[in-house]
Write a protein that holds these residues in place. Structure first.
Motif, PDB file in Angstrom:
ATOM      1  N   GLY A   1      24.591  28.336 -12.543  1.00 51.84           N
ATOM      2  CA  GLY A   1      24.469  27.062 -11.851  1.00 51.84           C
ATOM      3  C   GLY A   1      24.863  25.864 -12.691  1.00 51.84           C
ATOM      4  N   ARG A   2      25.737  26.056 -13.668  1.00 49.91           N
ATOM      5  CA  ARG A   2      26.196  24.955 -14.497  1.00 49.91           C
ATOM      6  C   ARG A   2      27.619  25.231 -14.966  1.00 49.91           C
ATOM      7  NH1 ARG A   2      26.162  25.607 -20.044  1.00 49.91           N
ATOM      8  NH2 ARG A   2      25.218  27.514 -20.863  1.00 49.91           N
ATOM      9  N   SER A   3      28.263  24.190 -15.497  1.00 55.16           N
ATOM     10  CA  SER A   3      29.637  24.330 -15.966  1.00 55.16           C
ATOM     11  C   SER A   3      29.670  25.053 -17.304  1.00 55.16           C
ATOM     12  CB  SER A   3      30.289  22.951 -16.107  1.00 55.16           C
ATOM     13  OG  SER A   3      30.240  22.261 -14.890  1.00 55.16           O
ATOM     14  N   LEU A   4      30.653  25.926 -17.472  1.00 51.48           N
ATOM     15  CA  LEU A   4      30.897  26.621 -18.726  1.00 51.48           C
ATOM     16  C   LEU A   4      32.381  26.573 -19.025  1.00 51.48           C
ATOM     17  CD1 LEU A   4      28.840  29.940 -18.434  1.00 51.48           C
ATOM     18  CD2 LEU A   4      28.499  28.181 -20.153  1.00 51.48           C
ATOM     19  N   SER A   5      32.734  26.667 -20.276  1.00 48.40           N
ATOM     20  CA  SER A   5      34.140  26.801 -20.635  1.00 48.40           C
ATOM     21  C   SER A   5      34.360  28.199 -21.196  1.00 48.40           C
ATOM     22  CB  SER A   5      34.525  25.768 -21.688  1.00 48.40           C
ATOM     23  OG  SER A   5      33.856  26.036 -22.905  1.00 48.40           O
ATOM     24  N   ALA A   6      35.626  28.614 -21.233  1.00 40.78           N
ATOM     25  CA  ALA A   6      35.944  29.916 -21.809  1.00 40.78           C
ATOM     26  C   ALA A   6      35.529  29.963 -23.282  1.00 40.78           C
ATOM     27  CB  ALA A   6      37.437  30.188 -21.661  1.00 40.78           C
ATOM     28  N   ALA A   7      35.624  28.812 -23.956  1.00 40.78           N
ATOM     29  CA  ALA A   7      35.258  28.773 -25.371  1.00 40.78           C
ATOM     30  C   ALA A   7      33.781  29.085 -25.597  1.00 40.78           C
ATOM     31  CB  ALA A   7      35.595  27.400 -25.958  1.00 40.78           C
ATOM     32  N   GLU A   8      32.927  28.638 -24.675  1.00 39.19           N
ATOM     33  CA  GLU A   8      31.488  28.828 -24.837  1.00 39.19           C
ATOM     34  C   GLU A   8      31.071  30.295 -24.766  1.00 39.19           C
ATOM     35  OE1 GLU A   8      28.825  25.464 -23.125  1.00 39.19           O
ATOM     36  OE2 GLU A   8      30.630  25.458 -21.874  1.00 39.19           O
ATOM     37  N   ILE A   9      31.899  31.131 -24.152  1.00 39.39           N
ATOM     38  CA  ILE A   9      31.563  32.563 -24.097  1.00 39.39           C
ATOM     39  C   ILE A   9      32.548  33.391 -24.920  1.00 39.39           C
ATOM     40  CG2 ILE A   9      30.394  32.425 -21.883  1.00 39.39           C
ATOM     41  CD1 ILE A   9      32.898  33.513 -20.543  1.00 39.39           C
ATOM     42  N   GLY A  10      33.289  32.706 -25.802  1.00 38.01           N
ATOM     43  CA  GLY A  10      34.138  33.403 -26.752  1.00 38.01           C
ATOM     44  C   GLY A  10      35.458  33.895 -26.214  1.00 38.01           C
ATOM     45  N   LEU A  11      35.937  33.308 -25.126  1.00 41.42           N
ATOM     46  CA  LEU A  11      37.178  33.786 -24.525  1.00 41.42           C
ATOM     47  C   LEU A  11      38.271  32.714 -24.509  1.00 41.42           C
ATOM     48  CD1 LEU A  11      35.812  35.828 -21.471  1.00 41.42           C
ATOM     49  CD2 LEU A  11      36.501  36.681 -23.709  1.00 41.42           C
ATOM     50  N   ALA A  12      38.121  31.694 -25.341  1.00 44.08           N
ATOM     51  CA  ALA A  12      39.063  30.575 -25.295  1.00 44.08           C
ATOM     52  C   ALA A  12      40.498  31.023 -25.523  1.00 44.08           C
ATOM     53  CB  ALA A  12      38.678  29.525 -26.339  1.00 44.08           C
ATOM     54  N   GLN A  13      40.710  31.954 -26.434  1.00 43.65           N
ATOM     55  CA  GLN A  13      42.069  32.379 -26.760  1.00 43.65           C
ATOM     56  C   GLN A  13      42.730  33.159 -25.644  1.00 43.65           C
ATOM     57  OE1 GLN A  13      43.556  31.277 -29.537  1.00 43.65           O
ATOM     58  NE2 GLN A  13      41.640  30.145 -29.827  1.00 43.65           N
ATOM     59  N   LEU A  14      41.903  33.655 -24.706  1.00 45.29           N
ATOM     60  CA  LEU A  14      42.452  34.473 -23.623  1.00 45.29           C
ATOM     61  C   LEU A  14      42.593  33.707 -22.318  1.00 45.29           C
ATOM     62  CD1 LEU A  14      40.496  37.789 -24.236  1.00 45.29           C
ATOM     63  CD2 LEU A  14      42.869  37.301 -24.821  1.00 45.29           C
ATOM     64  N   ALA A  15      42.080  32.475 -22.282  1.00 44.18           N
ATOM     65  CA  ALA A  15      42.172  31.697 -21.041  1.00 44.18           C
ATOM     66  C   ALA A  15      43.641  31.430 -20.727  1.00 44.18           C
ATOM     67  CB  ALA A  15      41.418  30.382 -21.184  1.00 44.18           C
ATOM     68  N   SER A  16      44.057  31.687 -19.460  1.00 45.39           N
ATOM     69  CA  SER A  16      45.485  31.711 -19.159  1.00 45.39           C
ATOM     70  C   SER A  16      46.002  30.536 -18.343  1.00 45.39           C
ATOM     71  CB  SER A  16      45.821  33.006 -18.405  1.00 45.39           C
ATOM     72  OG  SER A  16      45.107  33.063 -17.180  1.00 45.39           O
ATOM     73  N   ASP A  17      45.135  29.703 -17.786  1.00 38.69           N
ATOM     74  CA  ASP A  17      45.593  28.661 -16.878  1.00 38.69           C
ATOM     75  C   ASP A  17      45.862  27.375 -17.638  1.00 38.69           C
ATOM     76  OD1 ASP A  17      46.216  26.978 -14.853  1.00 38.69           O
ATOM     77  OD2 ASP A  17      44.432  27.376 -13.643  1.00 38.69           O
ATOM     78  N   ASP A  18      47.092  27.226 -18.136  1.00 38.14           N
ATOM     79  CA  ASP A  18      47.429  26.026 -18.901  1.00 38.14           C
ATOM     80  C   ASP A  18      47.470  24.785 -18.026  1.00 38.14           C
ATOM     81  OD1 ASP A  18      47.528  27.270 -21.298  1.00 38.14           O
ATOM     82  OD2 ASP A  18      49.711  27.419 -21.413  1.00 38.14           O
ATOM     83  N   LEU A  19      47.520  24.956 -16.701  1.00 39.07           N
ATOM     84  CA  LEU A  19      47.550  23.801 -15.819  1.00 39.07           C
ATOM     85  C   LEU A  19      46.229  23.056 -15.816  1.00 39.07           C
ATOM     86  CD1 LEU A  19      49.488  25.137 -12.703  1.00 39.07           C
ATOM     87  CD2 LEU A  19      50.379  24.092 -14.789  1.00 39.07           C
ATOM     88  N   ILE A  20      45.162  23.730 -16.244  1.00 33.26           N
ATOM     89  CA  ILE A  20      43.842  23.094 -16.211  1.00 33.26           C
ATOM     90  C   ILE A  20      43.156  23.165 -17.573  1.00 33.26           C
ATOM     91  CG2 ILE A  20      42.417  25.090 -15.577  1.00 33.26           C
ATOM     92  CD1 ILE A  20      41.216  23.285 -13.360  1.00 33.26           C
ATOM     93  N   SER A  21      43.899  23.641 -18.587  1.00 29.73           N
ATOM     94  CA  SER A  21      43.341  23.774 -19.931  1.00 29.73           C
ATOM     95  C   SER A  21      43.298  22.423 -20.630  1.00 29.73           C
ATOM     96  CB  SER A  21      44.184  24.755 -20.744  1.00 29.73           C
ATOM     97  OG  SER A  21      43.837  24.692 -22.111  1.00 29.73           O
ATOM     98  N   TRP A  22      42.196  22.133 -21.294  1.00 28.91           N
ATOM     99  CA  TRP A  22      42.064  20.879 -22.027  1.00 28.91           C
ATOM    100  C   TRP A  22      42.963  20.860 -23.263  1.00 28.91           C
ATOM    101  CZ3 TRP A  22      40.153  17.260 -19.281  1.00 28.91           C
ATOM    102  CH2 TRP A  22      39.124  17.519 -18.354  1.00 28.91           C
ATOM    103  N   ASP A  23      43.313  22.041 -23.770  1.00 29.09           N
ATOM    104  CA  ASP A  23      44.067  22.100 -25.019  1.00 29.09           C
ATOM    105  C   ASP A  23      45.562  22.253 -24.812  1.00 29.09           C
ATOM    106  OD1 ASP A  23      41.772  21.901 -26.642  1.00 29.09           O
ATOM    107  OD2 ASP A  23      41.332  24.017 -26.312  1.00 29.09           O
ATOM    108  N   ALA A  24      46.005  22.507 -23.590  1.00 25.03           N
ATOM    109  CA  ALA A  24      47.436  22.655 -23.333  1.00 25.03           C
ATOM    110  C   ALA A  24      48.150  21.320 -23.520  1.00 25.03           C
ATOM    111  CB  ALA A  24      47.660  23.185 -21.921  1.00 25.03           C
ATOM    112  N   ASP A  25      49.412  21.361 -23.874  1.00 25.44           N
ATOM    113  CA  ASP A  25      50.203  20.148 -24.022  1.00 25.44           C
ATOM    114  C   ASP A  25      50.188  19.366 -22.709  1.00 25.44           C
ATOM    115  OD1 ASP A  25      52.466  18.680 -25.645  1.00 25.44           O
ATOM    116  OD2 ASP A  25      53.211  18.929 -23.604  1.00 25.44           O
TER     117      ASP A  25
END
Length: 430
Positions: free
Chosen positions: A43-67
């Motif tokens: 019931g709250r917002s999470l990021s892929a980084a918070e559960i250790g999957l940041a390197q595998l997140a694939s949606d660069d259209l919504i990624s905070w770290d994408a160019d």
């Protein structure tokens, strides 16, 4: 993505989830599924980084770290391509994307403003900036008058061609560079807003994220706050009150609030009040509403305001006050405020929100048993729908038909005529 849809998606990808739980890294395409499911479960917002999957997140259209510019260009190209747009349209609205980045991210984006990278494009001066600002203003007024279905493609096309070329250009100085990135942020926000108005929520969310990133790279805190306000508005409209509170509170932190004009502060406060009320926090909502009223009443007229604030004034604060009272359970007070918002708004320049306000008022009148009064209000809404292409005005018409459904069988002529008009609008506005 609804809870049911998330469940079905998880069942479809159960092997990937099981492998992840057992220690095997999931495929990149399943990362959004896993993160989204945990967001729904907790019931709250999470990021892929918070559960250790940041390197595998694939949606660069919504990624905070994408160019920023690369992701925006790809988003626009997919949005304009008929075949690729279909895939984008069925993407899920993501709660995980509502988990905002930390202070280090903001500092890094501001550094890009202070030390912009070299560019080899065309020379960009203040005249180019003024042209973009004029186009943003024109598109914004078209959206307010005719809805997100008008000129949405033109907004995106202009964003990823002319404006994108400017963003890759050689600026005459850093001030023009930052102002151009700010103008691009407002245009990306508008692209998101028109998609939101069309109920293309995943697309809208991605443009809002792009708008926030552009504002951060312009080192323009109030414009970043404006993007966060749009994200909060969408979240509360989709029923995510708690997440909306987090987003709008972020908009009211530090320089995003302190450097904003009094009218923009009021806009933020009004959105906070509505979000708090939707989350069931009535005391906090009342305090936020009082703060918004005080900000709007502040005499700071000599302060130069961004052009985007033409959309907000007393009618809009009253509109948000009505929603807040409605969620308090004060239907009489909410109807009073919706009625006042209708009365004081310029119904020609702001035709879409005028229709939405009439629809909300009529719905409250039905709930209070004033059926004849509601029919008269809905008739006014239908009169004002001419020339508007908007999923939100279509929702007014469909809600109208649903509310009138029990009365149609009674053979009441006025109800039948109103229902036929609503059906015709829904048929012709697709």
């Amino acid at each position: 993505m609804t809870a049911a849809e998330t469940g079905r998606t998880l069942r479809t990808n159960r092997s990937a989830v099981a492998h992840w739980i057992s220690g095997t890294p999931p495929a990149p395409t399943t990362v959004p599924v896993i993160v989204e499911a945990l967001c729904r479960l907790l019931g709250r917002s999470l990021s892929a980084a918070e559960i250790g999957l940041a390197q595998l997140a694939s949606d660069d259209l919504i990624s905070w770290d994408a160019d920023t510019l690369a992701a925006l260009g790809e988003l626009g190209r997919r949005d304009l391509d008929v075949e690729r747009r279909q895939a984008l349209a069925v993407a899920a609205y993501s709660l995980q994307a509502l988990a905002l980045p930390g202070d280090r991210w903001w500092a890094h984006r501001a550094e890009k403003s202070a030390h912009p990278s070299g560019a080899n494009g065309r020379r960009v001066g203040r005249g180019d900036l003024e042209a973009v600002r004029e186009m943003v203003a024109a598109f914004s007024r078209i959206d307010q008058r005719h809805g997100g279905g008008h000129a949405r493609t033109a907004v995106v096309q202009y964003l990823i061609t002319d404006v994108s070329n400017y963003l890759h250009g050689r600026f005459i100085d850093d001030h023009v560079r930052n102002d151009m990135f700010s103008a691009a942020s407002e245009l990306a926000y508008l692209a998101g807003w028109t998609a939101f108005d069309n109920s293309e929520h995943a697309v809208a969310q991605r443009y809002f994220v792009s708008a926030l990133k552009l504002a951060a790279e312009a080192n323009n805190p109030p414009t970043a706050g404006h993007a966060l306000r749009g994200m909060a508005y969408q979240a509360v409209d989709l029923g995510h009150g708690a997440q909306a509170v987090g987003l709008i509170e972020a908009a009211m932190e530090g320089k995003r609030y302190s450097l904003a004009s009094s009218r923009e502060r009021s806009m933020f406060g009004a959105q906070l009040a509505r979000s708090q009320a939707a989350a069931g926090r009535h005391k906090a909502a009342a305090a936020a509403l009082a703060r918004a009223e005080s900000d709007l009443a502040s005499d700071r007229s000599r302060t130069e305001e961004p052009g985007r604030l033409f959309i907000f004034g007393e009618a809009d604060l009253t509109f948000q006050r009505a929603y807040t009272l409605r969620d308090f359970g004060d239907l009489h007070g909410a109807a009073r405020e919706f009625r006042r918002s209708v009365r004081i708004r310029n119904s020609t320049a702001f035709a879409r929100v005028h229709v939405v306000t009439l629809g909300e008022l009529a719905s409250l009148q039905v709930r209070q048993g004033a059926v004849e009064e509601a029919c008269a209000t809905w008739s006014r809404a239908l009169d004002a729908m001419d020339g508007i292409q908007s999923a939100r005005t279509r929702r007014v018409a469909s809600d109208m038909r649903q509310a009138l459904s029990p009365l149609r069988r009674r053979g009441i002529r006025a109800v039948a005529q109103l229902d036929n008009r609503a059906a015709a609008y829904l048929r012709d506005s697709v």
